[in-house]
Design a protein around this motif. Structure first.
Motif, PDB file in Angstrom:
ATOM      1  N   MET A   1     -15.453  20.335   0.561  1.00 47.93           N
ATOM      2  CA  MET A   1     -15.063  18.950   1.113  1.00 47.93           C
ATOM      3  C   MET A   1     -13.974  18.483   1.201  1.00 47.93           C
ATOM      4  O   MET A   1     -12.931  18.766   0.036  1.00 47.93           O
ATOM      5  N   PHE A   2     -13.347  17.900   2.238  1.00 45.83           N
ATOM      6  CA  PHE A   2     -12.067  17.805   2.207  1.00 45.83           C
ATOM      7  C   PHE A   2     -11.535  16.145   2.734  1.00 45.83           C
ATOM      8  O   PHE A   2     -12.551  15.779   3.633  1.00 45.83           O
ATOM      9  N   ALA A   3     -10.485  15.561   2.269  1.00 38.61           N
ATOM     10  CA  ALA A   3     -10.181  14.437   3.006  1.00 38.61           C
ATOM     11  C   ALA A   3      -9.672  14.691   4.396  1.00 38.61           C
ATOM     12  O   ALA A   3      -8.431  15.412   4.415  1.00 38.61           O
ATOM     13  N   GLN A   4     -10.122  14.142   5.420  1.00 35.11           N
ATOM     14  CA  GLN A   4      -9.593  14.211   6.908  1.00 35.11           C
ATOM     15  C   GLN A   4      -8.069  13.284   6.916  1.00 35.11           C
ATOM     16  O   GLN A   4      -7.236  13.603   7.303  1.00 35.11           O
ATOM     17  N   GLY A   5      -8.321  12.104   6.396  1.00 36.11           N
ATOM     18  CA  GLY A   5      -7.122  11.336   6.314  1.00 36.11           C
ATOM     19  C   GLY A   5      -7.671   9.997   5.606  1.00 36.11           C
ATOM     20  O   GLY A   5      -8.787   9.627   5.536  1.00 36.11           O
ATOM     21  N   GLY A   6      -6.604   9.223   5.098  1.00 33.00           N
ATOM     22  CA  GLY A   6      -6.815   7.944   4.600  1.00 33.00           C
ATOM     23  C   GLY A   6      -5.729   7.299   4.221  1.00 33.00           C
ATOM     24  O   GLY A   6      -4.967   7.908   3.339  1.00 33.00           O
ATOM     25  N   MET A   7      -5.515   5.949   4.571  1.00 36.92           N
ATOM     26  CA  MET A   7      -4.231   5.216   3.836  1.00 36.92           C
ATOM     27  C   MET A   7      -4.681   3.850   4.232  1.00 36.92           C
ATOM     28  O   MET A   7      -5.538   3.394   4.680  1.00 36.92           O
ATOM     29  N   GLY A   8      -3.530   3.114   4.188  1.00 38.25           N
ATOM     30  CA  GLY A   8      -3.787   1.451   4.426  1.00 38.25           C
ATOM     31  C   GLY A   8      -2.525   0.853   4.147  1.00 38.25           C
ATOM     32  O   GLY A   8      -1.379   1.472   3.685  1.00 38.25           O
ATOM     33  N   THR A   9      -2.510  -0.365   4.407  1.00 35.29           N
ATOM     34  CA  THR A   9      -1.303  -1.096   4.301  1.00 35.29           C
ATOM     35  C   THR A   9      -1.811  -2.611   3.651  1.00 35.29           C
ATOM     36  O   THR A   9      -2.908  -2.937   3.989  1.00 35.29           O
TER      37      THR A   9
ATOM     38  N   SER B   1      -5.759  -3.433   5.215  1.00 30.36           N
ATOM     39  CA  SER B   1      -6.409  -2.478   5.850  1.00 30.36           C
ATOM     40  C   SER B   1      -6.539  -1.015   5.100  1.00 30.36           C
ATOM     41  O   SER B   1      -5.487  -0.632   4.561  1.00 30.36           O
ATOM     42  N   GLU B   2      -7.614  -0.493   4.936  1.00 34.30           N
ATOM     43  CA  GLU B   2      -7.533   0.907   4.253  1.00 34.30           C
ATOM     44  C   GLU B   2      -8.789   1.690   5.169  1.00 34.30           C
ATOM     45  O   GLU B   2      -9.863   1.099   5.261  1.00 34.30           O
ATOM     46  N   LEU B   3      -8.379   2.788   5.606  1.00 37.60           N
ATOM     47  CA  LEU B   3      -9.491   3.885   6.254  1.00 37.60           C
ATOM     48  C   LEU B   3      -9.605   4.964   5.504  1.00 37.60           C
ATOM     49  O   LEU B   3      -8.529   5.440   5.173  1.00 37.60           O
ATOM     50  N   GLY B   4     -10.757   5.719   5.510  1.00 38.43           N
ATOM     51  CA  GLY B   4     -10.887   6.985   4.805  1.00 38.43           C
ATOM     52  C   GLY B   4     -11.987   7.694   5.621  1.00 38.43           C
ATOM     53  O   GLY B   4     -13.009   7.180   5.774  1.00 38.43           O
ATOM     54  N   VAL B   5     -11.587   9.068   5.908  1.00 32.26           N
ATOM     55  CA  VAL B   5     -12.217   9.776   6.914  1.00 32.26           C
ATOM     56  C   VAL B   5     -12.457  11.181   5.824  1.00 32.26           C
ATOM     57  O   VAL B   5     -11.342  11.814   5.570  1.00 32.26           O
ATOM     58  N   GLY B   6     -13.403  11.650   5.858  1.00 36.85           N
ATOM     59  CA  GLY B   6     -13.915  12.939   5.151  1.00 36.85           C
ATOM     60  C   GLY B   6     -14.696  13.823   5.759  1.00 36.85           C
ATOM     61  O   GLY B   6     -15.650  13.564   6.628  1.00 36.85           O
ATOM     62  N   ARG B   7     -14.816  15.004   5.069  1.00 34.15           N
ATOM     63  CA  ARG B   7     -15.931  15.873   5.652  1.00 34.15           C
ATOM     64  C   ARG B   7     -16.162  16.849   4.450  1.00 34.15           C
ATOM     65  O   ARG B   7     -15.606  17.244   3.739  1.00 34.15           O
ATOM     66  N   VAL B   8     -17.702  17.121   4.502  1.00 35.51           N
ATOM     67  CA  VAL B   8     -18.394  18.334   3.900  1.00 35.51           C
ATOM     68  C   VAL B   8     -18.460  19.338   5.016  1.00 35.51           C
ATOM     69  O   VAL B   8     -19.133  19.311   6.032  1.00 35.51           O
ATOM     70  N   ILE B   9     -17.753  20.679   4.698  1.00 33.22           N
ATOM     71  CA  ILE B   9     -17.913  21.774   5.566  1.00 33.22           C
ATOM     72  C   ILE B   9     -18.692  22.947   5.232  1.00 33.22           C
ATOM     73  O   ILE B   9     -18.604  23.333   3.951  1.00 33.22           O
ATOM     74  N   PHE B  10     -19.147  23.532   6.145  1.00 37.10           N
ATOM     75  CA  PHE B  10     -19.957  24.807   6.020  1.00 37.10           C
ATOM     76  C   PHE B  10     -19.575  25.849   7.009  1.00 37.10           C
ATOM     77  O   PHE B  10     -20.124  26.101   8.129  1.00 37.10           O
TER      78      PHE B  10
ATOM     79  N   GLY C   1       0.989  -1.242  -0.039  1.00 35.86           N
ATOM     80  CA  GLY C   1       0.022   0.007  -0.070  1.00 35.86           C
ATOM     81  C   GLY C   1       0.668   1.301   0.089  1.00 35.86           C
ATOM     82  O   GLY C   1       1.257   1.680   1.078  1.00 35.86           O
ATOM     83  N   ASP C   2       1.297   1.803  -1.469  1.00 37.25           N
ATOM     84  CA  ASP C   2       2.260   2.750  -1.340  1.00 37.25           C
ATOM     85  C   ASP C   2       1.711   3.933  -2.117  1.00 37.25           C
ATOM     86  O   ASP C   2       2.473   4.858  -2.609  1.00 37.25           O
ATOM     87  N   SER C   3       0.459   4.056  -2.287  1.00 43.36           N
ATOM     88  CA  SER C   3      -0.139   5.259  -3.383  1.00 43.36           C
ATOM     89  C   SER C   3      -1.598   5.367  -2.857  1.00 43.36           C
ATOM     90  O   SER C   3      -2.326   4.395  -3.207  1.00 43.36           O
ATOM     91  N   TYR C   4      -1.918   6.457  -2.356  1.00 42.24           N
ATOM     92  CA  TYR C   4      -2.993   6.951  -2.009  1.00 42.24           C
ATOM     93  C   TYR C   4      -3.543   8.326  -2.402  1.00 42.24           C
ATOM     94  O   TYR C   4      -2.854   9.057  -2.232  1.00 42.24           O
ATOM     95  N   TYR C   5      -4.658   8.667  -2.955  1.00 38.07           N
ATOM     96  CA  TYR C   5      -5.122  10.049  -3.483  1.00 38.07           C
ATOM     97  C   TYR C   5      -6.307  10.485  -2.854  1.00 38.07           C
ATOM     98  O   TYR C   5      -7.208   9.777  -2.507  1.00 38.07           O
ATOM     99  N   MET C   6      -6.219  11.727  -2.588  1.00 37.02           N
ATOM    100  CA  MET C   6      -7.301  12.327  -1.577  1.00 37.02           C
ATOM    101  C   MET C   6      -7.572  13.806  -2.175  1.00 37.02           C
ATOM    102  O   MET C   6      -6.824  14.576  -2.434  1.00 37.02           O
ATOM    103  N   PRO C   7      -8.961  13.795  -2.836  1.00 36.62           N
ATOM    104  CA  PRO C   7      -9.068  15.107  -3.470  1.00 36.62           C
ATOM    105  C   PRO C   7      -9.832  16.046  -2.459  1.00 36.62           C
ATOM    106  O   PRO C   7     -10.398  15.595  -1.464  1.00 36.62           O
ATOM    107  N   ALA C   8      -9.739  17.445  -2.836  1.00 40.20           N
ATOM    108  CA  ALA C   8     -10.668  18.501  -2.148  1.00 40.20           C
ATOM    109  C   ALA C   8     -11.188  19.516  -2.836  1.00 40.20           C
ATOM    110  O   ALA C   8     -10.514  19.792  -4.099  1.00 40.20           O
TER     111      ALA C   8
END
Length: 426
Positions: free
Chosen positions: A115-123, A141-150, A92-99
């Motif tokens: 909309m922002f990625a809070q964090g996210g990666m895996g192994t 394992s892979e976790l992604g956490v994101g937010r839509v913010i006002f 797990g050596d490459s992860y992309y997160m848009p905002a």
């Protein structure tokens, strides 16, 4: 292959003996910086205009922007290099997160949405690695956490701005793991004569996960201009209020093995109980040392001990809890910006946060151990209304050895991250 009639807490023992979440291994699970400007400044962003990424940093700094509308786009690439010495390398050596963020300033009021990625990666460890235990199963394992913010910000006076945001938060998790009968027994489970078991709830989509949860959080912030050249800033990020992360009724599966031969399986619902993102307190300053040179510094306190004190999972109504005992973390950020011309600005920075994970609970699937980050970047105006920005972050290799339970593993982790962004004013 036969269906397993009863498992006696086995799935939870497997999960808890092998994983403690996989996520951004930067400042614990937080990114070292949000937005290309802040990232290239070592994450410092409390007291100057960091663009639409202010929604993730300090919403009060949105009031420091110029009047009108702004639209910002960004893409973050995370490149971790994780290895268990003498055992396996993570694939797990490459992860992309848009905002994406939009904001409008009308007089003293600024508001928007993003909309922002809070964090996210895996192994990921190969099917032939030690962690597969001869089963031929993929361990990941892979976790992604994101937010839509006002967010909303208000310029109270030429010296004082205040801001707040309401955040819709989601979390997604994929897991695939193998555990031996001894590991399961250590957690109070029983494989009923099988030598190992494999549990999985995982999909192939980079932007979704089998277990999902939703909730909300909020932020408060302010900035105060002490003098024409010195601005102070502060922000509070609340702890999230996420629902439990859940799969569908049959979204998780478990297979028992006798050596390399599967001898039974069952499916069911997996629930990750009360996973939350921690509250954070931050203060910072921005000093315009000369008309071209700005120096910024932040100090953040992340309350991991509250959010990551334990890790609880439930499978088909059976629940087990594993202690985590993460330490609270103080993160130091320092950056400098130099305006070479009206079009070009360059930045450098440094970020440090001591690894919050105790070796007693350090896991190969979650090596959140990097501490130092060295950053650099630039922005360039491509037109009267458009600006591109780029940031690069390097985290040098850190080595930690797990406590012997039942044996020690030496884990190394280094990381290179890059972020590109575009901001359009209209």
């Amino acid at each position: 292959m036969q269906t397993i009639p009863a498992l006696r807490a086995t799935p939870l023992a497997i999960a808890l003996s092998c994983i403690a979440f996989s996520a951004h291994a930067t400042n614990g699970m937080n990114l070292e910086g949000y937005g290309p400007l802040a990232m290239s400044m070592g994450g410092a962003a409390m007291a100057y205009d960091s663009g639409m990424a202010a929604m993730m940093n300090n919403p009060a700094t949105l009031a420091l922007t110029v009047p009108g509308d702004q639209l910002a786009l960004a893409l973050h690439h995370l490149g971790p290099d994780v290895s268990v010495r003498g055992v396996a390398d993570s694939g797990g050596d490459s992860y992309y997160m848009p905002a994406i963020g939009w904001g409008r300033k009308e007089g003293p009021l600024t508001y928007g949405v993003g909309m922002f990625a809070q964090g996210g990666m895996g192994t990921e460890y190969g099917r032939d690695s030690m962690f597969s235990m001869g089963t031929g199963e993929n361990v990941r394992s892979e976790l992604g956490v994101g937010r839509v913010i006002f967010p909303v910000a208000y310029e109270v006076s030429p010296k004082l701005t205040v801001g707040a945001s309401l955040d819709f938060v989601w979390a997604m998790l994929d897991v695939g793991m193998v555990a031996s009968s001894d590991q399961v027994a250590a957690m109070g489970g029983n494989l009923g004569g099988a030598s190992a078991a494999y549990i999985s709830f995982s999909d192939s989509n980079d932007f979704t996960g089998k277990a999902k949860g939703y909730g909300y959080a909020g932020k408060l912030g302010l900035t105060y201009k002490v003098s024409p050249t010195l601005t102070l800033g502060a922000a509070y990020h609340s702890k999230t209020h996420l629902n439990d992360l859940k799969t569908s009724a049959d979204g998780a599966t478990m297979t028992l093995y006798d050596g390399t031969d599967p001898i039974g399986s069952m499916s069911g619902k997996m629930t990750v109980v009360d996973f939350q993102w921690p509250e954070t307190y931050a203060v910072g300053l921005a000093w315009q040392a000369t008309p071209k040179l700005m120096i910024a510094s932040d100090l953040r306190r992340v309350n991991w001990s509250d959010a990551m004190s334990k890790f609880t999972m439930s499978f088909n109504g059976t629940t087990l809890t594993m202690p985590q005992d993460w330490r609270d973390q103080t993160v130091y950020s320092l950056g400098a910006q130099y305006r070479v011309s009206d079009k070009l600005g360059v930045r450098v920075g440094v970020n440090y946060g001591k690894n919050p994970v105790p070796n007693t609970y350090l896991q190969p699937l979650f090596p959140a151990i990097v501490e130092w980050h060295y950053t650099a970047g630039f922005d360039y105006k491509v037109s009267d209304s458009g600006c591109v920005a780029f940031a690069l972050s390097y985290a040098p290799k850190v080595t930690e050895t797990t406590d012997p339970n039942p044996y020690s593993l030496t884990i190394t982790h280094s990381q290179v991250s890059a972020m590109a962004g575009y901001n359009h004013h209209f």
